[in-house]
Scaffold this motif. Sequence first.
Motif, mmCIF file in Angstrom:
data_model
loop_
_atom_site.group_PDB
_atom_site.id
_atom_site.type_symbol
_atom_site.label_atom_id
_atom_site.label_comp_id
_atom_site.label_asym_id
_atom_site.label_seq_id
_atom_site.Cartn_x
_atom_site.Cartn_y
_atom_site.Cartn_z
ATOM 1 N N GLY A 154 -43.532 78.377 72.076
ATOM 2 C CA GLY A 154 -42.097 78.765 71.713
ATOM 3 C C GLY A 154 -41.993 80.430 71.412
ATOM 4 O O GLY A 154 -40.880 80.709 70.921
ATOM 5 N N VAL A 155 -43.171 80.961 71.722
ATOM 6 C CA VAL A 155 -43.005 82.450 71.699
ATOM 7 C C VAL A 155 -42.276 83.116 72.650
ATOM 8 O O VAL A 155 -42.371 82.759 74.047
ATOM 9 C CB VAL A 155 -44.485 83.126 71.509
ATOM 10 C CG1 VAL A 155 -44.294 84.764 71.272
ATOM 11 C CG2 VAL A 155 -45.119 82.453 70.370
ATOM 12 N N ASP A 156 -41.301 84.153 72.240
ATOM 13 C CA ASP A 156 -40.333 84.878 73.377
ATOM 14 C C ASP A 156 -41.371 85.470 74.374
ATOM 15 O O ASP A 156 -42.141 86.288 73.732
ATOM 16 C CB ASP A 156 -39.431 85.645 72.604
ATOM 17 C CG ASP A 156 -38.522 86.232 73.657
ATOM 18 O OD1 ASP A 156 -38.096 85.616 74.579
ATOM 19 O OD2 ASP A 156 -37.933 87.144 73.200
ATOM 20 N N PRO A 157 -41.125 85.183 75.747
ATOM 21 C CA PRO A 157 -41.954 86.314 76.589
ATOM 22 C C PRO A 157 -41.933 87.764 76.570
ATOM 23 O O PRO A 157 -42.844 88.314 76.705
ATOM 24 C CB PRO A 157 -41.520 85.598 77.961
ATOM 25 C CG PRO A 157 -40.825 84.428 77.745
ATOM 26 C CD PRO A 157 -40.464 84.501 76.465
ATOM 27 N N ALA A 191 -46.561 90.732 74.343
ATOM 28 C CA ALA A 191 -47.584 91.898 74.341
ATOM 29 C C ALA A 191 -47.657 92.229 72.734
ATOM 30 O O ALA A 191 -48.942 92.394 72.254
ATOM 31 C CB ALA A 191 -46.825 92.938 75.006
ATOM 32 N N GLU A 192 -46.465 92.055 71.817
ATOM 33 C CA GLU A 192 -46.565 92.408 70.461
ATOM 34 C C GLU A 192 -47.562 91.316 69.989
ATOM 35 O O GLU A 192 -48.608 91.802 69.065
ATOM 36 C CB GLU A 192 -45.445 92.471 69.934
ATOM 37 C CG GLU A 192 -44.719 93.687 70.098
ATOM 38 C CD GLU A 192 -44.088 93.535 71.475
ATOM 39 O OE1 GLU A 192 -44.005 92.552 71.973
ATOM 40 O OE2 GLU A 192 -43.309 94.478 71.871
ATOM 41 N N ASP A 227 -50.191 89.522 71.522
ATOM 42 C CA ASP A 227 -51.485 89.917 71.732
ATOM 43 C C ASP A 227 -52.107 91.181 71.075
ATOM 44 O O ASP A 227 -53.284 91.112 70.389
ATOM 45 C CB ASP A 227 -51.463 90.291 73.154
ATOM 46 C CG ASP A 227 -51.234 88.967 74.221
ATOM 47 O OD1 ASP A 227 -51.371 87.814 73.622
ATOM 48 O OD2 ASP A 227 -51.413 89.159 75.473
ATOM 49 N N LEU A 228 -51.271 92.219 70.732
ATOM 50 C CA LEU A 228 -51.765 93.313 70.096
ATOM 51 C C LEU A 228 -52.000 92.946 68.511
ATOM 52 O O LEU A 228 -53.201 93.096 67.971
ATOM 53 C CB LEU A 228 -50.693 94.482 69.876
ATOM 54 C CG LEU A 228 -51.042 95.729 69.412
ATOM 55 C CD1 LEU A 228 -52.268 96.314 70.006
ATOM 56 C CD2 LEU A 228 -50.006 96.636 69.400
ATOM 57 N N MET A 229 -51.188 92.084 68.055
ATOM 58 C CA MET A 229 -51.526 91.691 66.627
ATOM 59 C C MET A 229 -52.886 90.767 66.535
ATOM 60 O O MET A 229 -53.413 91.064 65.693
ATOM 61 C CB MET A 229 -50.279 90.838 65.913
ATOM 62 C CG MET A 229 -49.260 91.792 65.503
ATOM 63 S SD MET A 229 -47.756 90.793 64.732
ATOM 64 C CE MET A 229 -47.204 89.589 66.066
ATOM 65 N N LEU A 230 -53.119 89.947 67.577
ATOM 66 C CA LEU A 230 -54.292 89.085 67.490
ATOM 67 C C LEU A 230 -55.473 89.749 67.966
ATOM 68 O O LEU A 230 -56.540 89.628 67.217
ATOM 69 C CB LEU A 230 -54.033 87.932 68.458
ATOM 70 C CG LEU A 230 -52.911 86.992 68.400
ATOM 71 C CD1 LEU A 230 -52.738 85.787 69.551
ATOM 72 C CD2 LEU A 230 -53.312 86.242 66.849
ATOM 73 N N ILE A 231 -55.257 90.904 68.618
ATOM 74 C CA ILE A 231 -56.633 91.880 68.995
ATOM 75 C C ILE A 231 -56.900 92.625 67.513
ATOM 76 O O ILE A 231 -57.834 92.611 67.293
ATOM 77 C CB ILE A 231 -56.229 92.786 69.978
ATOM 78 C CG1 ILE A 231 -56.329 91.927 71.304
ATOM 79 C CG2 ILE A 231 -57.266 93.685 70.155
ATOM 80 C CD1 ILE A 231 -55.809 92.421 72.794
ATOM 81 N N THR A 232 -55.850 93.119 66.916
ATOM 82 C CA THR A 232 -56.013 93.712 65.702
ATOM 83 C C THR A 232 -56.674 92.910 64.570
ATOM 84 O O THR A 232 -57.577 93.235 63.771
ATOM 85 C CB THR A 232 -54.630 94.387 65.223
ATOM 86 O OG1 THR A 232 -54.025 95.243 66.313
ATOM 87 C CG2 THR A 232 -55.003 95.189 63.854
ATOM 88 N N LEU A 233 -56.134 91.698 64.476
ATOM 89 C CA LEU A 233 -56.775 90.819 63.588
ATOM 90 C C LEU A 233 -58.125 90.490 63.803
ATOM 91 O O LEU A 233 -58.985 90.495 63.059
ATOM 92 C CB LEU A 233 -56.076 89.269 63.628
ATOM 93 C CG LEU A 233 -56.523 88.409 62.762
ATOM 94 C CD1 LEU A 233 -56.488 88.620 61.391
ATOM 95 C CD2 LEU A 233 -55.807 86.952 63.037
ATOM 96 N N PHE A 234 -58.278 90.390 65.388
ATOM 97 C CA PHE A 234 -60.028 90.062 65.432
ATOM 98 C C PHE A 234 -60.800 91.262 65.229
ATOM 99 O O PHE A 234 -62.013 91.298 64.673
ATOM 100 C CB PHE A 234 -60.006 89.746 66.851
ATOM 101 C CG PHE A 234 -61.357 89.253 67.314
ATOM 102 C CD1 PHE A 234 -62.097 88.192 67.126
ATOM 103 C CD2 PHE A 234 -62.180 90.322 68.233
ATOM 104 C CE1 PHE A 234 -63.237 88.108 67.619
ATOM 105 C CE2 PHE A 234 -63.428 90.027 68.517
ATOM 106 C CZ PHE A 234 -64.137 88.934 68.229
ATOM 107 N N LEU A 235 -60.259 92.367 65.480
ATOM 108 C CA LEU A 235 -61.119 93.706 65.365
ATOM 109 C C LEU A 235 -61.542 93.807 63.766
ATOM 110 O O LEU A 235 -62.430 94.389 63.244
ATOM 111 C CB LEU A 235 -60.434 94.850 65.979
ATOM 112 C CG LEU A 235 -60.256 94.843 67.321
ATOM 113 C CD1 LEU A 235 -59.686 96.238 67.923
ATOM 114 C CD2 LEU A 235 -61.659 94.944 67.936
ATOM 115 N N LEU A 236 -60.378 93.726 62.775
ATOM 116 C CA LEU A 236 -60.374 93.689 61.456
ATOM 117 C C LEU A 236 -61.617 92.865 60.887
ATOM 118 O O LEU A 236 -62.180 93.070 59.889
ATOM 119 C CB LEU A 236 -59.209 93.571 60.876
ATOM 120 C CG LEU A 236 -58.125 94.695 60.713
ATOM 121 C CD1 LEU A 236 -56.714 94.360 60.264
ATOM 122 C CD2 LEU A 236 -58.873 96.056 60.357
ATOM 123 N N ALA A 237 -61.451 91.279 61.431
ATOM 124 C CA ALA A 237 -62.273 90.394 60.925
ATOM 125 C C ALA A 237 -63.895 90.927 61.483
ATOM 126 O O ALA A 237 -64.583 90.477 60.705
ATOM 127 C CB ALA A 237 -61.921 89.022 61.628
#
Length: 161
Positions: A38-41, A45-46, A48-58
Amino acid sequence: MACIYNERVEKSSIPVLVGLIFLGLSLMTLSSYGTKLGVDPSFKAELDLMLITLFLLASYSGLTRSRHSFRYSIIEDEMIIHRMCGSKNYVIEKVKLNKIKAISKVEKPQDFMRGFSRTYSESLLKKDYLCAYETEAGNRTFYFSPSPCMISKLNTSIKAL
């Protein structure tokens, strides 16, 4: 009784790497199924950017914490615990041996909140020891992972006092 003893305990990075692999796979799955959930297409991109940032911080947090090691020392009538990170050395506990009430073996972790208590060992899941001692402010405890040789030296030093 003057006793000098040192030992070093290094943290294992294998649990951190396994956790990071699991987190990365979970975040990739969430990213790929984002539009189906249900995430708006236009927001993909935003996301994916938040998930990548979360992974890099962890990843940064986990890998820097796994580089820490602890050194346990018994010098004369004190037990000293140092946290070592690279070439930096910090004294984090200094306990007089005559103030120690008990050193007991912990067979299993009692609860999840133990991870937020003072733990100076290589793993939260390893069977280690609990040290209870008294200070001017009251009773305090911490977990640590000494070798059997250090436990015997602690016991003989405490009995000698």
